[in-house]
Design a protein around this motif. Sequence first.
Motif, PDB file in Angstrom:
ATOM      1  N   UNK A 169       0.845  -1.199   0.000  1.00  0.00           N
ATOM      2  CA  UNK A 169       0.000   0.000   0.000  1.00  0.00           C
ATOM      3  C   UNK A 169       0.882   1.252   0.000  1.00  0.00           C
ATOM      4  N   UNK A 170       1.985   1.192   0.733  1.00  0.00           N
ATOM      5  CA  UNK A 170       2.882   2.353   0.796  1.00  0.00           C
ATOM      6  C   UNK A 170       3.431   2.669  -0.599  1.00  0.00           C
ATOM      7  N   UNK A 171       3.784   1.612  -1.314  1.00  0.00           N
ATOM      8  CA  UNK A 171       4.263   1.818  -2.682  1.00  0.00           C
ATOM      9  C   UNK A 171       3.159   2.448  -3.519  1.00  0.00           C
ATOM     10  N   UNK A 172       1.955   1.920  -3.378  1.00  0.00           N
ATOM     11  CA  UNK A 172       0.814   2.415  -4.153  1.00  0.00           C
ATOM     12  C   UNK A 172       0.540   3.883  -3.903  1.00  0.00           C
ATOM     13  N   UNK A 199       1.260  19.119  -2.007  1.00  0.00           N
ATOM     14  CA  UNK A 199       2.117  18.076  -1.463  1.00  0.00           C
ATOM     15  C   UNK A 199       2.867  17.431  -2.620  1.00  0.00           C
ATOM     16  N   UNK A 200       4.150  17.271  -2.428  1.00  0.00           N
ATOM     17  CA  UNK A 200       4.978  16.670  -3.467  1.00  0.00           C
ATOM     18  C   UNK A 200       5.024  15.162  -3.252  1.00  0.00           C
ATOM     19  N   UNK A 201       4.230  14.413  -4.031  1.00  0.00           N
ATOM     20  CA  UNK A 201       4.155  12.977  -3.827  1.00  0.00           C
ATOM     21  C   UNK A 201       5.484  12.293  -4.131  1.00  0.00           C
ATOM     22  N   UNK A 202       6.298  12.926  -4.942  1.00  0.00           N
ATOM     23  CA  UNK A 202       7.580  12.324  -5.305  1.00  0.00           C
ATOM     24  C   UNK A 202       8.472  12.134  -4.084  1.00  0.00           C
ATOM     25  N   UNK A 203       8.227  12.943  -3.066  1.00  0.00           N
ATOM     26  CA  UNK A 203       9.093  12.850  -1.886  1.00  0.00           C
ATOM     27  C   UNK A 203       8.568  11.822  -0.877  1.00  0.00           C
ATOM     28  N   UNK A 204       7.490  11.126  -1.227  1.00  0.00           N
ATOM     29  CA  UNK A 204       6.864  10.183  -0.289  1.00  0.00           C
ATOM     30  C   UNK A 204       7.869   9.222   0.316  1.00  0.00           C
ATOM     31  N   UNK A 205       8.716   8.632  -0.538  1.00  0.00           N
ATOM     32  CA  UNK A 205       9.632   7.588  -0.064  1.00  0.00           C
ATOM     33  C   UNK A 205      10.966   8.139   0.450  1.00  0.00           C
ATOM     34  N   UNK A 206      11.183   9.462   0.261  1.00  0.00           N
ATOM     35  CA  UNK A 206      12.529   9.982   0.551  1.00  0.00           C
ATOM     36  C   UNK A 206      12.710  10.296   2.023  1.00  0.00           C
ATOM     37  N   UNK A 207      13.964  10.160   2.471  1.00  0.00           N
ATOM     38  CA  UNK A 207      14.300  10.649   3.811  1.00  0.00           C
ATOM     39  C   UNK A 207      14.163  12.149   3.798  1.00  0.00           C
ATOM     40  N   UNK A 208      13.716  12.830   4.826  1.00  0.00           N
ATOM     41  CA  UNK A 208      13.182  12.221   6.058  1.00  0.00           C
ATOM     42  C   UNK A 208      11.669  11.989   5.992  1.00  0.00           C
ATOM     43  N   UNK A 209      11.024  12.419   4.864  1.00  0.00           N
ATOM     44  CA  UNK A 209       9.553  12.336   4.815  1.00  0.00           C
ATOM     45  C   UNK A 209       9.041  10.913   4.979  1.00  0.00           C
ATOM     46  N   UNK A 210       9.886   9.939   4.541  1.00  0.00           N
ATOM     47  CA  UNK A 210       9.440   8.552   4.555  1.00  0.00           C
ATOM     48  C   UNK A 210       8.965   8.117   5.942  1.00  0.00           C
ATOM     49  N   UNK A 211       9.606   8.619   6.992  1.00  0.00           N
ATOM     50  CA  UNK A 211       9.246   8.154   8.351  1.00  0.00           C
ATOM     51  C   UNK A 211       7.843   8.593   8.733  1.00  0.00           C
ATOM     52  N   UNK A 212       7.527   9.867   8.506  1.00  0.00           N
ATOM     53  CA  UNK A 212       6.178  10.349   8.825  1.00  0.00           C
ATOM     54  C   UNK A 212       5.136   9.653   7.940  1.00  0.00           C
ATOM     55  N   UNK A 264      11.196  -0.033  10.253  1.00  0.00           N
ATOM     56  CA  UNK A 264      12.549   0.515  10.082  1.00  0.00           C
ATOM     57  C   UNK A 264      13.161  -0.059   8.802  1.00  0.00           C
ATOM     58  N   UNK A 265      12.993  -1.380   8.623  1.00  0.00           N
ATOM     59  CA  UNK A 265      13.551  -2.041   7.437  1.00  0.00           C
ATOM     60  C   UNK A 265      12.837  -1.543   6.171  1.00  0.00           C
ATOM     61  N   UNK A 266      11.490  -1.530   6.220  1.00  0.00           N
ATOM     62  CA  UNK A 266      10.723  -1.095   5.048  1.00  0.00           C
ATOM     63  C   UNK A 266      11.072   0.352   4.702  1.00  0.00           C
ATOM     64  N   UNK A 267      11.063   1.221   5.717  1.00  0.00           N
ATOM     65  CA  UNK A 267      11.358   2.640   5.502  1.00  0.00           C
ATOM     66  C   UNK A 267      12.761   2.827   4.941  1.00  0.00           C
ATOM     67  N   UNK A 268      13.727   2.071   5.488  1.00  0.00           N
ATOM     68  CA  UNK A 268      15.113   2.198   5.032  1.00  0.00           C
ATOM     69  C   UNK A 268      15.223   1.783   3.563  1.00  0.00           C
ATOM     70  N   UNK A 269      14.539   0.674   3.206  1.00  0.00           N
ATOM     71  CA  UNK A 269      14.587   0.196   1.819  1.00  0.00           C
ATOM     72  C   UNK A 269      14.013   1.247   0.874  1.00  0.00           C
ATOM     73  N   UNK A 270      12.790   1.706   1.171  1.00  0.00           N
ATOM     74  CA  UNK A 270      12.171   2.735   0.328  1.00  0.00           C
ATOM     75  C   UNK A 270      13.056   3.969   0.269  1.00  0.00           C
TER      76      UNK A 270
END
Lengths: 268, 297
Positions: free
Chosen positions: A32-35, A46-59, A122-128
């Motif tokens: 779902x996170x990928x989706x 909101x810039x969806x492109x930054x969804x997976x990027x540090x540090x936004x990925x954590x929130x 932590x693992x999922x967030x780090x990978x993304x």
Amino acid sequence: MLELLKIEYKKIIPYTTFWVIFGLVFTLTPIVFYGIGQFKIQGLPVDMASTYRFPDVWNNLTYLASWFNLLIGMCVVILVCNEFSFKTFRQNVIDGQSKADFILSKILLMTSFALFSTLYLLVVGALFGFISSKSGDGLFFKDISYLAIYGIQALGYMSIGLLIAVLIRSTALSIIIFLFSILIESILQFFVPAPFDKYFPMEIIANLTPNPIVSSMMNQVNQGAIQGVQPPAIFEQIPLSATVGVAIIYILVFWSVSYFILTKKDIR
Amino acid sequence: MAAVLNINGISKSYGKVKALTNLSLQINQGEVYGILGPNGSGKTTTLGILLDVLNADTGSFTWFGKAPCKESRRKIGSILETPNFYPYLTARQNLSLVCKIKHVNETEVDRVLSVVNLIGRADSKFKTFSLGMKQRLALASALLGDPEILVLDEPTNGLDPQGIAEVRTIIKDLTKAGKTIIMASHILDEVEKICSHVAVLKSGNLLTFGPIQSVLNSQESVFVAANNVETELLKLCLSQIDGVSNIKQAGNKFFLMLVQGKDSAYLNKALFEKGIVATELGIQKPDLEANFLALIK
């Protein structure tokens, strides 16, 4: 303590429902996170492109995962209600556990669930994060505190689940009350004057993972990026640090009340 | 004999219903104590309080002279009402869980499963068991760690005749091994066959307690008749014989009790020495049921 936790895992490792719930949570979260990152929403600042990027990925990730925390809470409701409907809580006491052991076992179990799901995120967030961030931007640890707060939220939902299960004891009714507690709470909030209506347990625990879209809008409002817009009252929130404090108090209260109920009531 | 269990004035109510009123009882090591009473007399409530799943309103009790605690419960093998296990776990998994709680070595699992004849189904899930098998598993669980004390609440409940006989054999073997057993039952026959002592409850009140012979009058009586002599003479002679008591007349027959160690042959010989030849001599089985029903009336 470790013995108690071992006993708990002996009880649940062969239990299919446990694996189904955690399997669902652990596979759906990254999918779902990928989706979500692939969505394009017109008109939102909101810039969806930054969804997976540090540090936004954590929130972002913890906000999404907070919805699955309800499932983990439900898992605790089922596991605890089972102990009543199978009468195994009664048997455990007869065989040589105390009522305090029972609550302590469940607290240890819930804490281990919270740890596992936090580590998993932590693992999922780090990978993304590492896949989509430019290497060496050094933002990995920025805002990583969202993860720890997510862990507290998981523990919070599970603790509400424990209390409801200990109070109600019937699985079906407990699950319904657990899932509807948000609704029940918002009805109650209607009758409670501000600012106290902001301190209801489900709301406090839900707010541990703030909606990233709202937070980013709030940031922009505060920074004056959107001129002349007052944030609507509904978005007015207590600061996250205070929310964490109140949530921890709630968790301790839920544990104590559950223990109190167990010691006062006969085990039928 | 050391007291294993001391109960001091326990009372318990469920709302307006008084389930147990001021129960006091002492059970000593090696005694096989039957708690007898009709349904709803407070047997299970008593055992529930002794095993700490029910809170007594007033009164106290001690196991091994100490206030009740989880450590003392680990040394007691118990069955309370229905067998309670995790339905999705196998018999073996369920028992090894109990081993962990009781701090008992897991090698015990196979031993107790063999004792109750369930070793062949050790790896079947509990939910696939019949009621009788569940009851056997509960007994197996109570036997884990070879405890010195067993608390058994209607242990033959739900078993077929063969199962009942097997379970009784197991319990009798335990009594021979010197275990202290506290057994609740509403089956008089069961209590009579197994127990050395009995406590009779009715509507939460302790009616009587003590060795089973004295409580239930379970001693066999002897009847004798001698049609060739006057009944008065027979009565006089009988009363003179050593070891004879409780002489009761019924027509021309006399019912009497003999002290332990004397039998009908002894009586016959004694009468003959007094010049009386009995025309009838026999043993009358006690009517336990009638005695019991008279007791709880």
